[in-house]
Structure formats: structure tokens, C-alpha cells
Write a protein that holds these residues in place. Structure first.
Motif, PDB file in Angstrom:
ATOM      1  N   HIS A  36       1.572   4.242  -2.662  1.00  0.00           N
ATOM      2  CA  HIS A  36       0.877   5.815  -3.271  1.00  0.00           C
ATOM      3  C   HIS A  36       1.947   6.271  -2.827  1.00  0.00           C
ATOM      4  O   HIS A  36       1.827   7.937  -2.625  1.00  0.00           O
ATOM      5  CB  HIS A  36      -0.246   5.860  -1.509  1.00  0.00           C
TER       6      HIS A  36
ATOM      7  N   ASP B 231      -6.597   3.895 -10.661  1.00  0.00           N
ATOM      8  CA  ASP B 231      -7.836   4.208  -9.830  1.00  0.00           C
ATOM      9  C   ASP B 231      -6.969   4.062  -8.855  1.00  0.00           C
ATOM     10  O   ASP B 231      -7.657   5.383  -7.478  1.00  0.00           O
ATOM     11  CB  ASP B 231      -9.234   3.623  -9.993  1.00  0.00           C
ATOM     12  N   THR B 232      -6.480   3.507  -8.407  1.00  0.00           N
ATOM     13  CA  THR B 232      -5.678   3.618  -7.030  1.00  0.00           C
ATOM     14  C   THR B 232      -4.220   3.971  -6.562  1.00  0.00           C
ATOM     15  O   THR B 232      -4.503   4.664  -5.689  1.00  0.00           O
ATOM     16  CB  THR B 232      -5.944   1.955  -6.490  1.00  0.00           C
ATOM     17  N   CYS B 233      -4.092   4.294  -8.065  1.00  0.00           N
ATOM     18  CA  CYS B 233      -2.098   4.255  -8.381  1.00  0.00           C
ATOM     19  C   CYS B 233      -2.418   4.892  -9.376  1.00  0.00           C
ATOM     20  O   CYS B 233      -1.668   4.672 -10.312  1.00  0.00           O
ATOM     21  CB  CYS B 233      -2.131   2.819  -8.151  1.00  0.00           C
TER      22      CYS B 233
ATOM     23  N   ARG C  33       1.151  -1.268  -0.445  1.00  0.00           N
ATOM     24  CA  ARG C  33      -0.079  -0.020   0.078  1.00  0.00           C
ATOM     25  C   ARG C  33       0.694   1.276  -0.320  1.00  0.00           C
ATOM     26  O   ARG C  33       0.416   2.295  -0.077  1.00  0.00           O
ATOM     27  CB  ARG C  33      -0.405  -0.024   1.500  1.00  0.00           C
TER      28      ARG C  33
ATOM     29  N   ARG D 130      -5.294  -4.831  -7.871  1.00  0.00           N
ATOM     30  CA  ARG D 130      -5.509  -4.053  -7.344  1.00  0.00           C
ATOM     31  C   ARG D 130      -5.662  -2.490  -7.145  1.00  0.00           C
ATOM     32  O   ARG D 130      -5.399  -1.492  -7.338  1.00  0.00           O
ATOM     33  CB  ARG D 130      -7.165  -4.493  -7.060  1.00  0.00           C
TER      34      ARG D 130
END
Length: 293
Positions: A111, A156-158, A107, A151
């Protein structure tokens, strides 16, 4: 008829004649549009040069990107670290992690704003697991699903890696849950991810799909290989490192096809418990060459 009346009459006739001509043009216009348009060779583009260079991913940043190595086996880290350092990556190694720590590091790396300055990302993961998940060094009833790892790095998350190649090389040691004839199949240009019930944000004006630009190389081997007195390095990772060392100027997908063939030849000379089963899935949109030096 007086001169004034005659002049008005002539004007009305000219006006009516003008309108009827315009009306006839309107009526005939569909007939004109139905005529096929003939285009010369030059106008159609057929005379373009035959050899147009294939579009490639930009791989010029220094470093090329972050290479994250998570080794929960403790056997192949040094070789992989040297390989990806030589390719120009900033390598970060983590050994013998718990499941909680694996999730935390993935995570944090996903990010990192620094990705926006780099051209790619690599993740190498070695662990025990099952057909759908990987484990840490601590006992886990289910493990971390492989789909969850993907994912974390989708568009959309990275968002810092949108449009850039994201490369995953995973060595998973599992209990034999499948038939050998069902494995070792190379899948190219297949769907790299399962459908997810979520609304995908399209980051940036380029509107790149959230699942684009992934290369997902997964190798499964029997967990009994880790229960021997002396643990041998992963044959899959050994072949991968060799290919990247010696033939880094060639397209990565081509190298992986040859890697798959090398593993297949290895499997022909060993027992079922010593075999490695490799699969490749990717959604790369361009040719990828890791190093042009």
C-alpha cells in the motif's frame, strides 16, 4: 393539353425517374459491397520495416523500485541485498520474522504510495513452508498461502503498481511431499494466479488486468538442508544472483530459463535430498530488462 398542364406532367415524370434511379442504386448496393476490396501492399502495411523493436517495460526511474527481502532462514540476505542494490533498487531487508510480522510488512509495502514514482517491484522471500504456504520463525499449523501474497499486489489491491512488473523470487524449504519427476518444470506464459472469487476493479484508463505483469519464480528444496551442522546458501539464489550480476542487460525470462538449466545440472550430481526444484510462471506483457547500464 395546355402549356401549364404539359409543364406539370413533365415535372412529375422527371421526379418519378429520379426516384426510380435512387431505388435502383439502393437495390444494387449490396451487390457492390460483396465485391472484394483490393488493397495495395503499401496500404496494407506489408511493407513495414522488418526489424521493429519489441516493446519493453520502462525501467528508468531512480531507484527502479523497492526490493523487499524477507529472510526467515538467515543465510542469503547479504548477497541478494548487494545484487539488487547494484541493479538500482531501494532494498529493504527483514530477518527472522514471525508469521504476523510477515503479513504486516507485506501489507504495508503493497500500500505504499511511493510505488507510483517507480517502474517495478521485487520481493525475495526465504522461509520454511509446505507446498502451498510459507512459515515464519514461529510454529504455524498452516502458514501464509502463496496465493495470498500474490493477491496483495494485484491491480485491485495495489493500484500504484498497475502496469508495472512485479517480480517474486521465493526459496521455500519443505518436507518432501511430491515426486521429483513432477518438479523442476519451467512454465513460461502460463497462468500466474488461480481464479479468485472477487470482483476485479480495473484501475486506471488503461484497463490492465489485475493479474497482469507478474513474474513468479518459486524454488522448493528439502527442509533437511537446514538441519545440517553448517547451512549452505541456497543454490537457486546463488545462481539467480550470479545471473543478475553478470547478464543484467538480457531479458529476465531468458536469464531464468538458463538459471533453471543450471539448477537442473546441479541436481544431476547430488542426492534427492539435496536437489532444488524451480518453476516459473509469469503474466508479463512486454520484454523486461532490469538494467541497460
Amino acid at each position: 393539353m395546355c402549356t401549364l398542364h404539359r409543364t406539370c406532367h413533365l415535372r412529375r415524370e422527371r421526379l418519378q425517374n429520379g426516384r426510380s434511379k435512387e431505388q435502383r442504386l439502393v437495390v444494387r448496393q449490396p451487390d457492390i459491397q460483396r465485391e472484394p476490396v483490393k488493397t495495395s501492399i503499401q496500404e496494407s502495411g506489408a511493407s513495414l520495416p522488418r526489424h521493429i523493436p519489441e516493446e519493453r517495460y520502462r525501467m528508468q526511474s531512480k531507484p527502479l523500485g523497492i526490493c523487499l527481502i524477507i529472510d526467515c532462514i538467515g543465510n542469503d540476505t547479504e548477497l541478494l541485498q548487494n545484487t539488487f542494490t547494484s541493479l538500482g533498487y531501494e532494498v529493504r531487508c527483514f530477518l527472522l520474522l514471525s508469521m504476523e510480522n510477515i503479513i504486516q510488512i507485506l501489507r504495508e509495502v503493497a500500500h505504499m504510495p511511493r510505488h507510483q514514482d517507480y517502474d517495478s517491484f521485487v520481493c525475495v522471500l526465504m522461509s520454511r513452508g509446505n507446498s502451498h504456504s510459507v512459515f515464519g520463525v514461529d510454529p504455524s499449523p498452516s502458514g501464509l498461502p502463496l496465493d495470498h501474497i500474490r493477491r496483495m499486489f494485484m491491480g485491485d489491491t495495489c493500484p500504484y503498481l498497475v502496469g508495472k512488473p512485479k517480480l517474486f523470487f521465493i526459496q521455500n524449504y519443505v518436507k518432501t511431499e511430491y515426486h521429483p519427476e513432477d518438479c523442476g518444470i519451467l512454465e513460461v506464459d502460463g497462468p500466474a494466479v488461480n481464479n479468485v472469487d472477487s470482483k476485479a476493479r480495473q484501475p486506471g484508463p488503461c484497463m490492465v488486468h489485475r493479474e497482469a505483469d507478474f513474474l513468479w519464480s518459486l524454488c522448493r528444496a528439502d527442509v533437511s538442508l537446514l538441519e545440517r551442522p553448517s547451512i549452505s546458501p541456497s543454490v537457486y539464489l546463488q545462481f539467480l544472483a550470479k545471473k543478475l550480476w553478470q547478464e543484467r542487460r538480457r531479458p529476465l525470462v531468458e536469464l531464468h530459463i538458463e538459471l533453471n538449466n543450471s539448477v537442473y545440472n546441479w541436481n544431476r550430481g547430488v542426492s534427492d535430498k539435496e536437489r532444488y526444484y524451480v518453476s516459473l510462471q509469469h503474466t508479463l506483457r512486454k520484454e523486461l530488462i532490469l538494467s541497460c547500464n
